[in-house]
Design a protein around this motif. Structure first.
Motif, PDB file in Angstrom:
ATOM      1  N   SER A  70       1.041  -0.797   0.219  1.00  0.00           N
ATOM      2  CA  SER A  70      -0.056  -0.282  -0.490  1.00  0.00           C
ATOM      3  C   SER A  70       1.208   1.039  -0.424  1.00  0.00           C
ATOM      4  CB  SER A  70      -0.741  -0.330   1.487  1.00  0.00           C
ATOM      5  OG  SER A  70      -0.704   1.347   1.484  1.00  0.00           O
ATOM      6  N   GLU A 116     -21.017   9.906   2.521  1.00  0.00           N
ATOM      7  CA  GLU A 116     -21.269   8.319   2.819  1.00  0.00           C
ATOM      8  C   GLU A 116     -22.359   8.057   3.829  1.00  0.00           C
ATOM      9  OE1 GLU A 116     -19.090   7.681   6.277  1.00  0.00           O
ATOM     10  OE2 GLU A 116     -19.254   5.714   6.283  1.00  0.00           O
ATOM     11  N   SER A 121     -19.228  -1.642  12.705  1.00  0.00           N
ATOM     12  CA  SER A 121     -18.622  -1.660  13.630  1.00  0.00           C
ATOM     13  C   SER A 121     -19.012  -1.887  14.659  1.00  0.00           C
ATOM     14  CB  SER A 121     -17.566   0.221  13.513  1.00  0.00           C
ATOM     15  OG  SER A 121     -17.517   0.201  11.845  1.00  0.00           O
ATOM     16  N   GLN A 133     -13.667  -1.447  13.174  1.00  0.00           N
ATOM     17  CA  GLN A 133     -14.569  -0.369  12.598  1.00  0.00           C
ATOM     18  C   GLN A 133     -13.976  -1.565  11.112  1.00  0.00           C
ATOM     19  OE1 GLN A 133     -15.348   2.049  13.119  1.00  0.00           O
ATOM     20  NE2 GLN A 133     -14.203   3.647  13.982  1.00  0.00           N
ATOM     21  N   GLN A 134     -15.904  -1.865  10.102  1.00  0.00           N
ATOM     22  CA  GLN A 134     -15.600  -3.247   9.038  1.00  0.00           C
ATOM     23  C   GLN A 134     -14.935  -3.898   9.950  1.00  0.00           C
ATOM     24  OE1 GLN A 134     -12.797   0.306   6.824  1.00  0.00           O
ATOM     25  NE2 GLN A 134     -15.184  -0.178   5.065  1.00  0.00           N
ATOM     26  N   ASN A 186     -15.743  -6.369   7.055  1.00  0.00           N
ATOM     27  CA  ASN A 186     -15.189  -6.616   5.678  1.00  0.00           C
ATOM     28  C   ASN A 186     -12.976  -6.665   5.869  1.00  0.00           C
ATOM     29  OD1 ASN A 186     -14.818  -5.627   3.390  1.00  0.00           O
ATOM     30  ND2 ASN A 186     -14.443  -2.960   3.837  1.00  0.00           N
ATOM     31  N   ASN A 187     -13.759  -7.974   5.254  1.00  0.00           N
ATOM     32  CA  ASN A 187     -12.543  -8.571   5.692  1.00  0.00           C
ATOM     33  C   ASN A 187     -11.296  -7.787   3.955  1.00  0.00           C
ATOM     34  OD1 ASN A 187     -13.045 -10.634   6.750  1.00  0.00           O
ATOM     35  ND2 ASN A 187     -13.315 -12.385   5.380  1.00  0.00           N
ATOM     36  N   ALA A 233     -10.867  -4.917   3.967  1.00  0.00           N
ATOM     37  CA  ALA A 233     -10.134  -3.225   4.067  1.00  0.00           C
ATOM     38  C   ALA A 233      -9.003  -3.703   5.354  1.00  0.00           C
ATOM     39  CB  ALA A 233     -11.523  -3.122   5.267  1.00  0.00           C
ATOM     40  N   HIS A 234      -8.983  -4.657   5.736  1.00  0.00           N
ATOM     41  CA  HIS A 234      -7.892  -4.914   6.640  1.00  0.00           C
ATOM     42  C   HIS A 234      -6.773  -5.795   6.359  1.00  0.00           C
ATOM     43  CE1 HIS A 234     -10.125  -2.955   9.891  1.00  0.00           C
ATOM     44  NE2 HIS A 234     -11.365  -4.018   9.057  1.00  0.00           N
TER      45      HIS A 234
END
Lengths: 352, 354
Positions: A189, B191, B208, B225-226, B229-230, B232-233
């Motif tokens: 990233s 958003e 979250s 948070q999230q 959502n895999n 996202a991290h």
């Protein structure tokens, strides 16, 4: 001239013995309390020993434990002595015991005073130890995969939550340390690469803190990341926001917690010290007043009690002479032997 | 035939009286223990009253407190009675009171048993109460500016940290509740408006959770948070991640905690019940033995003590008759001393039927 001489009638001797018996039992309870306070302090220090660099501060509870146990013995014997003091047949068997007893008791009572002084004086030592310990704890926060350091994260998190504190001096200490491990960073990233390039050591530094710094009292859900960036959060200004994170540093929190415990313990032990000294003084008076009765037929006469038989200076001189006599004993004998040999030879030579 | 008859010599009677005196004082202490257990339970429930909806959860500690106080009183009186039983002269004072005392104590032990059973049965009510209470607390988590609810956020956060739990059944409960106050949401942002429009009620929902759900034992800095959502991290799979957040629901955590307390209290109350029952049996034997001594006239002689004078069936029949006859107070009976005017008419002068 005896030191602090007091005259004792038979009645006052009896009352002194009774009062001493009561006092010695009180002192036994006080000694048990001292011991338990020492154990408590040691347990508390041990609980957070991972954030302390050295164990020098443990000298305070160790001294308290030793002194507590010794006081138990001292006061137990004081009780037995005063029980026998009123009976002139049983009292003489304590005669040879009393001299070393007083020296030992005086030593341990003074040690109690030393413990009290230490509990106030070791604040600086504790602070230094915590400063280094916390610094290391924060530095090794991310090393949850390195044996020996894998519980630092949990220790620091629980510490910050229990003591309601953040960082060493304040929350900004977290900005100078990489507290997210490399194995959770995406090195492909751009953002990560930029941050790593932005400092000399190649560390991933962010203006964020771990979740354990969050203050539950805040009316707003906790903001942990981008703390100094006001525009990243709606209606947020980090300079005026006081409730979001814990404001106190963990070093200050821990020092004030332990000094609070040690100050209370110090005050308690000081009163135990005074009690112990009064027990010793009473035993000394009782001993000297009763010794004057030995060999007398009438046990109800008036006697004198004193602390020291001669003045302080004379007593010290006497003791020093006794000690000095024992020390160079070989040298004195050898010199005397040589001197007599020379004397023996001298008359021989003029003859021949 | 008497039920469980035992013969008592004078010394045995005296010893029984002394032992019962001591046991009664021990029972006073156990009564105080009951009282303190009730108070403890009441305080524990009061502390978390914001997380429980108003239900009958207070009945158990109140019952325990009442029973504890009654136990202290009854056993204090019992101790006094047993102390006086050694001397037959003093026993006469208490003679009339003893039977009612024993009957009252017998019913009181029933109350103790009921108290113990209530401790075990409270679980279902507590579960209902916690379910509703926690659901409401999570709903009002964001209302830190509404008076009456402003400390709910702190309460829920401290609860989740202390009991190591998250949400009602699990952390997913937070996904269905708006837990960020509107005054911290930028309503002009795209958003935010998207999320508000994405559901019927216009709530700002996200996947979250609050920071208090974070588990300090996790090797990784907390992901709040999230959560689902895999991508996202980095290196994250929420289905396999067990240490990141607390997995247990707070309802289950609190239920286990309170059930554990109440089971211990229930066990203690059962033991105290057995103890009270044995003391009661002793007092009954003492009462019957003393009464028989008085009936025989010689205070130093042997006497019998029993639980019931006749067998169970006879005593039950006897008492039933008494109760039946209580109702017949004002009815005509065959007592020859009562002058009942006869229904037949007689001529007062001649004595002939008219």
């Amino acid at each position: 001239m005896a030191l602090l001489k007091i005259k004792f009638t038979f009645q006052s001797r009896v009352r002194l013995a009774q009062g001493l018996w009561l006092l010695s039992w009180l002192a036994v309870i006080a000694a048990t309390l001292t011991f338990s306070m020492g154990v408590f302090l040691k347990a508390e220090l041990h609980k957070r020993s991972e954030v302390m660099d050295n164990t020098e501060i443990h000298a305070v509870p160790n001294t308290l434990i030793v002194v507590g146990l010794a006081s138990l013995g001292i006061n137990f014997f004081a009780g037995r002595i005063c029980q026998d003091a009123l009976d002139t047949t049983r009292f003489p068997r304590w005669k040879s015991f009393l001299q070393p007893y007083f020296i030992l008791s005086l030593f341990f009572t003074l040690l109690m005073l030393v413990a009290v002084i230490m509990s106030y004086a070791m604040k600086g030592n504790l602070e230094e130890s915590l400063k280094i310990g916390l610094k290391n704890g924060i530095r090794f926060y991310k090393d949850t995969d390195i044996p020996g350091r894998c519980f630092q994260k949990e220790t620091i998190d629980r510490l910050q939550m229990d003591f309601r504190c953040c960082g060493n001096n304040n929350y900004k200490d977290w900005f100078e340390v990489q507290w997210i491990s490399n194995r959770f960073l995406d090195f492909t990233s751009k953002e990560v690469k930029d941050r790593i390039k932005s400092n000399v050591d190649g560390r991933y530094l962010i203006d964020g803190v771990p979740f354990s710094c969050c203050n539950p009292e805040s009316p707003r859900p906790c903001i942990q990341h981008q703390l100094t960036n006001n525009s990243a959060h709606y209606n947020y200004e980090y300079q005026t926001e006081e409730l979001n994170l814990f404001n106190r540093g963990c070093r200050e929190a821990l020092v004030s917690y332990y000094m609070g415990i040690m100050n209370s313990i110090g005050a308690g032990v000081l009163s135990v010290f005074i009690l112990q000294m009064s027990v010793l003084v009473s035993v000394r008076y009782l001993q000297t007043a009763t010794e004057a009765l030995v060999g007398q037929e009438n046990t109800e006469i008036e006697t004198e009690g004193y602390l020291l038989e001669k003045e302080v200076k004379e007593t010290i001189k006497e003791k020093m002479d006794t000690i000095l006599k024992f020390l160079p004993i070989n040298q004195v004998d050898a010199a005397a032997g040589q001197g007599s040999a020379e004397v023996g030879e001298k008359p021989a030579t003029p003859a021949s | 035939m008497a039920v469980l008859k035992v013969t008592f010599t004078k010394t045995k009677r005296d010893k029984l009286a002394q032992v019962l005196w001591i046991l009664n004082w021990v029972s006073v202490v156990t009564g105080m223990i009951l009282l303190s257990l009730g108070l403890f339970l009441k305080v524990e429930i009061q502390q978390r009253r914001e997380l429980m909806s108003d239900r009958e959860v207070h009945s158990v500690p109140n019952m325990l407190i009442a029973v504890g106080l009654i136990a202290c009183g009854i056993n204090f009186l019992g101790g006094k009675i047993c102390y006086d039983c050694v001397d037959t002269a003093k026993f006469l004072r208490w003679k009339l009171l003893m039977l009612p005392y024993i009957i009252c104590t017998f019913f009181f032990t029933f109350l103790l048993l009921v108290g113990a059973l209530m401790c075990y049965c409270m679980r279902n009510e507590l579960e209902e109460s916690l379910f509703v209470g926690l659901r409401d607390a999570m709903r009002y988590y964001k209302d830190t500016d509404t008076p009456g609810r402003c400390f709910l956020k702190r309460t829920v956060d401290m609860l989740q940290i202390q009991f190591q739990c998250c949400g009602n059944d699990g952390f997913q409960d937070w996904f269905y509740v708006q837990w960020i106050g509107n005054r911290y949401l930028d309503m002009s942002s795209a958003e935010v408006t998207d999320r508000l429009r994405s559901n019927v009620e216009g709530k700002y929902l996200m996947d979250s959770v609050p920071f208090s759900c974070c588990n300090p034992s996790s090797p990784r800095p907390c992901i709040q948070q999230q959560v689902t959502n895999n991508p996202a991290h980095f290196n994250y799979d929420y289905q396999e991640e067990e240490l990141n957040l607390w997995m247990r629901g707070c309802r289950q955590a609190l239920l286990e905690y309170y059930t554990h307390i109440m089971q211990s209290i229930g066990l203690t109350v059962l033991i105290i019940w057995l103890f009270e029952l044995s003391v009661l049996t002793g007092v009954r034997y003492l009462q019957t033995a003393m009464e028989n001594v008085l009936r025989q006239g010689d205070p130093d002689s042997e006497s019998d003590g029993w639980l019931l004078e006749n067998s169970f069936a006879e005593t039950a029949r006897y008492n039933f008759n008494i109760i039946k006859n209580l109702g017949k107070c004002y009815q005509v009976d065959d007592d020859p001393n009562i002058d009942v005017p006869s229904t037949a008419q007689h001529d007062p002068q001649t004595g002939e039927h008219l």
